[in-house]
Design an enzyme around this catalytic site. Structure first.
Site, PDB file in Angstrom:
ATOM      1  CG  ASP A 144      69.311  35.602 -17.782  1.00 22.08           C
ATOM      2  OD1 ASP A 144      69.533  36.390 -18.714  1.00 22.08           O
ATOM      3  OD2 ASP A 144      69.513  34.381 -17.864  1.00 22.08           O
ATOM      4  CE  LYS A 207      67.937  31.063 -16.804  1.00 23.55           C
ATOM      5  NZ  LYS A 207      69.002  31.999 -16.352  1.00 23.55           N
ATOM      6  CE  LYS A 243      69.991  30.868 -19.879  1.00 21.68           C
ATOM      7  NZ  LYS A 243      70.686  32.074 -19.356  1.00 21.68           N
TER       8      LYS A 243
END
Length: 307
Positions: A144, A207, A243
């Site tokens: 991430d 995300k 996400k």
């Protein structure tokens, strides 16, 4: 793909319409009884069970991984016919990758690591790239990364594309999730454009947030990012995951997000390889709801510790 600035510059966001659409979702989309239990089990399978605290220890991570393997009490899963249910991944800092990999060995649950100077992303660029490489080497299957917000705020789309492309290359075979930190991007139009840039540069997921900003995942932001994903798929045929992270702590909230994904992107995006929740306390509330469904009684939240 190559950077397409014409496409990026045509991306707009009608804020009032987006907020109006998002406001209708919680009231119009509701499932009950067995259907609700089934959707909550689906939500569990899409959770990135996360601990990103300064006082993380190997012991805490090991306990979190045990929860990832057995997210709901065995008797409840048996009553629901959902034996073998696990979360989507466990997300930790780089130093906690080794204990997480060891604790999850043989489970099939991937380890995700936050990287690139998380959460601000302001460390030297070569160190951010090296951090990715070290995390992959340590056994992380998903990375991430955080983008440089200044590139979005100044409209330097080429710099954002080059940064994301370099991060993608450093990840190798690992999946990369691009954290946009949407609460710090200034406008929904910037969110739409940053989403497209990151997808063009090779992000496997986009995300919303690090979970450390003052504003994290929201339905309007999610709608913008999801429609950018849909537009990207329509033009390229390539599916990018989504996400939402930060602030999603209630079971009913997870149902709203799942319904939004189903309506806007379709059932294919309801699988863990294309949709994740970045959360920790969410699992505890879902477990309480499932226990109520099976037994007819609510348990205290302290009976469902995460780590």
């Amino acid at each position: 793909m190559e950077l397409d600035l014409d496409w990026v510059r045509t991306a707009q966001a009608n804020t009032s319409a987006i907020e109006r659409r998002a406001a209708t979702l919680p009231g119009r989309r509701s499932v009950k009884k067995d259907y609700q239990a089934a959707w909550l089990c689906k939500a569990i399978s899409c959770i990135d069970l996360t601990t990103l605290a300064g006082d993380d220890t190997a012991g805490r991570v090991q306990r979190l991984c045990a929860k990832a393997r057995q997210p709901v009490r065995a008797d409840l899963l048996q009553a629901l016919g959902m034996q073998g249910l696990t979360v989507g991944a466990v997300c930790v800092y780089h130093d906690m990758i080794a204990p997480a990999v060891e604790a999850l060995k043989g489970s099939g649950i991937p380890v995700a690591a936050v990287s690139t100077g998380f959460p601000a992303g302001l460390s030297p660029f070569h160190l951010r790239v090296a951090e990715i490489e070290e995390s992959v080497k340590a056994g992380a299957h998903e990375i991430d990364i955080v983008i440089s917000r200044r590139h979005v705020l100044t409209g330097d789309w080429q710099a954002l594309y080059d940064e994301m492309k370099t991060f993608r290359a450093a990840c190798g075979d690992a999946h990369v999730k691009a954290i946009l930190a949407t609460g710090e991007l200034g406008s929904l139009r910037n969110v739409a454009r940053a989403s497209l840039i990151c997808m063009m540069a090779g992000a496997d997921f986009i995300k919303t947030s690090t979970g450390k900003e003052s504003v994290n995942a929201t339905l309007p932001v999610s709608l913008v990012m999801i429609r950018a994903i849909r537009d990207y798929y329509d033009r390229t045929g390539y599916r990018v995951g989504y996400k939402p992270a930060g602030g999603i702590s209630k079971a009913k909230d997870s149902l709203v997000y799942l319904s939004l994904i189903k309506e806007e992107l379709g059932n294919r995006w309801l699988q863990p390889d294309l949709f994740r929740f970045g959360a920790s306390s969410l699992l505890g509330d879902i477990e309480r709801q499932l226990e109520h469904h099976v037994t007819g009684a609510y348990s205290a939240s302290y009976r469902h510790p995460m780590g």
